[in-house]
Design a protein around this motif. Structure first.
Motif, PDB file in Angstrom:
ATOM      1  N   PHE A  97       0.860  -1.186   0.000  1.00 35.72           N
ATOM      2  CA  PHE A  97       0.000   0.000   0.000  1.00 35.72           C
ATOM      3  C   PHE A  97       0.894   1.233   0.000  1.00 35.72           C
ATOM      4  O   PHE A  97       1.782   1.367   0.842  1.00 35.72           O
ATOM      5  CB  PHE A  97      -0.922   0.002   1.216  1.00 35.72           C
ATOM      6  N   ALA A  98       0.626   2.135  -0.948  1.00 31.19           N
ATOM      7  CA  ALA A  98       1.524   3.272  -1.191  1.00 31.19           C
ATOM      8  C   ALA A  98       1.601   4.238  -0.009  1.00 31.19           C
ATOM      9  O   ALA A  98       2.626   4.879   0.210  1.00 31.19           O
ATOM     10  CB  ALA A  98       1.073   4.015  -2.443  1.00 31.19           C
ATOM     11  N   HIS A  99       0.520   4.359   0.756  1.00 32.34           N
ATOM     12  CA  HIS A  99       0.520   5.337   1.849  1.00 32.34           C
ATOM     13  C   HIS A  99       1.029   4.748   3.169  1.00 32.34           C
ATOM     14  O   HIS A  99       1.071   5.430   4.183  1.00 32.34           O
ATOM     15  CB  HIS A  99      -0.883   5.918   2.032  1.00 32.34           C
ATOM     16  N   LEU A 100       1.390   3.461   3.159  1.00 29.24           N
ATOM     17  CA  LEU A 100       1.925   2.825   4.374  1.00 29.24           C
ATOM     18  C   LEU A 100       3.404   2.525   4.181  1.00 29.24           C
ATOM     19  O   LEU A 100       3.818   2.109   3.096  1.00 29.24           O
ATOM     20  CB  LEU A 100       1.192   1.504   4.655  1.00 29.24           C
ATOM     21  N   ASN A 101       4.214   2.735   5.227  1.00 21.71           N
ATOM     22  CA  ASN A 101       5.628   2.382   5.109  1.00 21.71           C
ATOM     23  C   ASN A 101       5.800   0.861   5.228  1.00 21.71           C
ATOM     24  O   ASN A 101       4.819   0.129   5.424  1.00 21.71           O
ATOM     25  CB  ASN A 101       6.483   3.181   6.112  1.00 21.71           C
ATOM     26  N   VAL A 102       7.034   0.393   5.104  1.00 23.65           N
ATOM     27  CA  VAL A 102       7.306  -1.045   5.072  1.00 23.65           C
ATOM     28  C   VAL A 102       6.729  -1.742   6.312  1.00 23.65           C
ATOM     29  O   VAL A 102       5.992  -2.731   6.211  1.00 23.65           O
ATOM     30  CB  VAL A 102       8.834  -1.293   4.983  1.00 23.65           C
ATOM     31  N   GLU A 103       7.050  -1.160   7.458  1.00 24.39           N
ATOM     32  CA  GLU A 103       6.608  -1.748   8.713  1.00 24.39           C
ATOM     33  C   GLU A 103       5.077  -1.763   8.821  1.00 24.39           C
ATOM     34  O   GLU A 103       4.477  -2.761   9.238  1.00 24.39           O
ATOM     35  CB  GLU A 103       7.209  -0.895   9.828  1.00 24.39           C
ATOM     36  N   GLN A 104       4.461  -0.680   8.406  1.00 28.84           N
ATOM     37  CA  GLN A 104       2.990  -0.594   8.464  1.00 28.84           C
ATOM     38  C   GLN A 104       2.330  -1.559   7.493  1.00 28.84           C
ATOM     39  O   GLN A 104       1.265  -2.117   7.781  1.00 28.84           O
ATOM     40  CB  GLN A 104       2.536   0.843   8.167  1.00 28.84           C
ATOM     41  N   HIS A 132      16.956  -1.065   8.086  1.00 29.56           N
ATOM     42  CA  HIS A 132      17.255   0.353   7.870  1.00 29.56           C
ATOM     43  C   HIS A 132      16.201   1.047   7.003  1.00 29.56           C
ATOM     44  O   HIS A 132      16.231   2.254   6.843  1.00 29.56           O
ATOM     45  CB  HIS A 132      18.633   0.479   7.219  1.00 29.56           C
ATOM     46  N   ARG A 133      15.263   0.271   6.431  1.00 29.37           N
ATOM     47  CA  ARG A 133      14.246   0.836   5.544  1.00 29.37           C
ATOM     48  C   ARG A 133      12.832   0.659   6.094  1.00 29.37           C
ATOM     49  O   ARG A 133      11.856   0.871   5.360  1.00 29.37           O
ATOM     50  CB  ARG A 133      14.331   0.182   4.154  1.00 29.37           C
ATOM     51  N   ALA A 134      12.743   0.286   7.349  1.00 26.16           N
ATOM     52  CA  ALA A 134      11.435  -0.045   7.937  1.00 26.16           C
ATOM     53  C   ALA A 134      10.435   1.105   7.853  1.00 26.16           C
ATOM     54  O   ALA A 134       9.233   0.886   7.718  1.00 26.16           O
ATOM     55  CB  ALA A 134      11.611  -0.477   9.387  1.00 26.16           C
ATOM     56  N   LYS A 135      10.941   2.341   7.914  1.00 28.29           N
ATOM     57  CA  LYS A 135      10.034   3.503   7.898  1.00 28.29           C
ATOM     58  C   LYS A 135       9.880   4.104   6.498  1.00 28.29           C
ATOM     59  O   LYS A 135       9.298   5.178   6.340  1.00 28.29           O
ATOM     60  CB  LYS A 135      10.546   4.595   8.845  1.00 28.29           C
ATOM     61  N   ALA A 136      10.445   3.446   5.502  1.00 32.05           N
ATOM     62  CA  ALA A 136      10.392   4.006   4.143  1.00 32.05           C
ATOM     63  C   ALA A 136       9.053   3.685   3.483  1.00 32.05           C
ATOM     64  O   ALA A 136       8.479   2.604   3.669  1.00 32.05           O
ATOM     65  CB  ALA A 136      11.530   3.441   3.309  1.00 32.05           C
ATOM     66  N   LEU A 137       8.569   4.633   2.683  1.00 36.82           N
ATOM     67  CA  LEU A 137       7.363   4.398   1.891  1.00 36.82           C
ATOM     68  C   LEU A 137       7.741   3.620   0.636  1.00 36.82           C
ATOM     69  O   LEU A 137       8.879   3.704   0.169  1.00 36.82           O
ATOM     70  CB  LEU A 137       6.730   5.735   1.506  1.00 36.82           C
ATOM     71  N   PRO A 138       6.794   2.888   0.051  1.00 38.94           N
ATOM     72  CA  PRO A 138       7.089   2.109  -1.156  1.00 38.94           C
ATOM     73  C   PRO A 138       7.773   2.920  -2.265  1.00 38.94           C
ATOM     74  O   PRO A 138       8.664   2.420  -2.944  1.00 38.94           O
ATOM     75  CB  PRO A 138       5.723   1.594  -1.581  1.00 38.94           C
ATOM     76  N   THR A 139       7.366   4.180  -2.434  1.00 34.89           N
ATOM     77  CA  THR A 139       7.971   4.992  -3.508  1.00 34.89           C
ATOM     78  C   THR A 139       9.439   5.294  -3.242  1.00 34.89           C
ATOM     79  O   THR A 139      10.160   5.697  -4.153  1.00 34.89           O
ATOM     80  CB  THR A 139       7.242   6.350  -3.645  1.00 34.89           C
ATOM     81  N   GLU A 140       9.874   5.120  -2.005  1.00 37.86           N
ATOM     82  CA  GLU A 140      11.272   5.420  -1.663  1.00 37.86           C
ATOM     83  C   GLU A 140      12.172   4.188  -1.748  1.00 37.86           C
ATOM     84  O   GLU A 140      13.358   4.264  -1.452  1.00 37.86           O
ATOM     85  CB  GLU A 140      11.341   5.991  -0.232  1.00 37.86           C
ATOM     86  N   LEU A 141      11.592   3.049  -2.140  1.00 32.31           N
ATOM     87  CA  LEU A 141      12.371   1.803  -2.172  1.00 32.31           C
ATOM     88  C   LEU A 141      12.906   1.510  -3.566  1.00 32.31           C
ATOM     89  O   LEU A 141      12.276   1.854  -4.565  1.00 32.31           O
ATOM     90  CB  LEU A 141      11.490   0.627  -1.732  1.00 32.31           C
ATOM     91  N   SER A 142      14.061   0.844  -3.614  1.00 32.95           N
ATOM     92  CA  SER A 142      14.588   0.368  -4.898  1.00 32.95           C
ATOM     93  C   SER A 142      13.801  -0.871  -5.317  1.00 32.95           C
ATOM     94  O   SER A 142      13.004  -1.405  -4.523  1.00 32.95           O
ATOM     95  CB  SER A 142      16.059  -0.004  -4.744  1.00 32.95           C
ATOM     96  N   GLY A 143      14.034  -1.352  -6.549  1.00 30.08           N
ATOM     97  CA  GLY A 143      13.331  -2.549  -7.036  1.00 30.08           C
ATOM     98  C   GLY A 143      13.556  -3.750  -6.123  1.00 30.08           C
ATOM     99  O   GLY A 143      12.624  -4.469  -5.783  1.00 30.08           O
ATOM    100  N   GLY A 144      14.808  -3.945  -5.724  1.00 27.93           N
ATOM    101  CA  GLY A 144      15.151  -5.084  -4.865  1.00 27.93           C
ATOM    102  C   GLY A 144      14.503  -4.969  -3.492  1.00 27.93           C
ATOM    103  O   GLY A 144      14.006  -5.947  -2.932  1.00 27.93           O
TER     104      GLY A 144
END
Ligand code: ADP
Ligand code: MG
Length: 220
Positions: A97-104, A132-144
């Motif tokens: 979900f785009a509005h939720l970060n990884v952890e959410q 280290h990316r737990a609080k990142a939103l999907p749009t901020e993540l790389s493909g991997g």
């Protein structure tokens, strides 16, 4: 008992000009503890098959049995319940979900399964190496990273069957190796995995290969 059985699945699509025979009588079964690779050229029906197996799509003929329970021709609600209980699904397009970060995103999946414990969320994030990316939103993540976050979400509720559609198509070699390790670990704990892949490295590690061509299973 088989974890998953498909009996003579047919799926047709109609466009203005043509009729596409995406599946022409596909039968297969998947046992607990089996890791099976689904291969075949682009357009051979892999994604259509995975959609029918998980009840995201309804076949035009044939049926699917999941852990002894018929999935085909059930109401959308029933299919959704069976899907939530039985399947972890990792699709080509991101399931985050785009509005939720990884952890959410992971927490949300666990809430659906009634298992939202803090320790479990941390363990899943660690499993895919995204501390280290737990609080990142999907749009901020790389493909991997997106693929790994998707895997954590797919496996959050510990489903007996994991269905993955080309999960390593857009990831680097290191991530691919890490994903393969997860699939192997799952096999050792008796869980079933079916994944469509173009990766020879991945197909090689499978117990068995199912090859599709033009909507039919052909000999490998
Ligand atoms: P693969 O995943 O092996 O590349 P697909 O299952 O995506 O193959 O597609 C199988 C065939 O069905 C292709 O010819 C594709 O164009 C067609 N197809 C898949 N989904 C649809 C759809 N929703 N509408 C029309 N044709 C479709
Ligand atoms: Mg596909």
């Amino acid at each position: 008992m088989s974890a998953l059985v498909a009996h003579e699945l047919y799926r047709f699509f109609h466009t203005a000009e043509e009729e596409i025979f995406a599946l022409r009588g596909v039968s297969l079964s998947l046992s607990p503890g089996e890791f099976v690779a689904l291969i075949g050229p682009s357009g051979s029906g892999k994604t259509t098959l995975l959609s029918c197996l998980t009840g995201l799509d309804e076949p035009d003929g044939g049926h699917v049995i999941v852990s002894g329970e018929r999935l085909t021709r059930r109401s959308e609600t029933t299919r959704a319940k069976i899907r939530a209980r039985q399947f972890g699904i990792l699709l080509q397009s991101s399931i985050l979900f785009a509005h939720l970060n990884v952890e959410q995103n992971i927490r949300f999946q666990l809430l659906l399964a009634g298992k939202a414990e803090r320790a479990r969320i941390d363990r899943l994030i660690e499993m895919v190496g995204l501390q280290h990316r737990a609080k990142a939103l999907p749009t901020e993540l790389s493909g991997g990273e997106t693929a790994r976050a998707g895997l954590a979400v797919a496996l959050a509720a510990d489903p007996p069957i994991l269905i993955a559609d080309e999960p390593t198509a857009e990831v680097d070699r290191d991530t691919e190796v890490r994903l393969i390790d997860h699939f192997e670990a799952r096999r050792r704990t008796g869980l079933a995995t079916l994944l469509a892949t173009h990766s020879a490295a991945l197909a090689q590690r499978a117990d068995r290969i199912i090859r599709l061509h033009d909507g039919r299973v052909v000999d490998v």
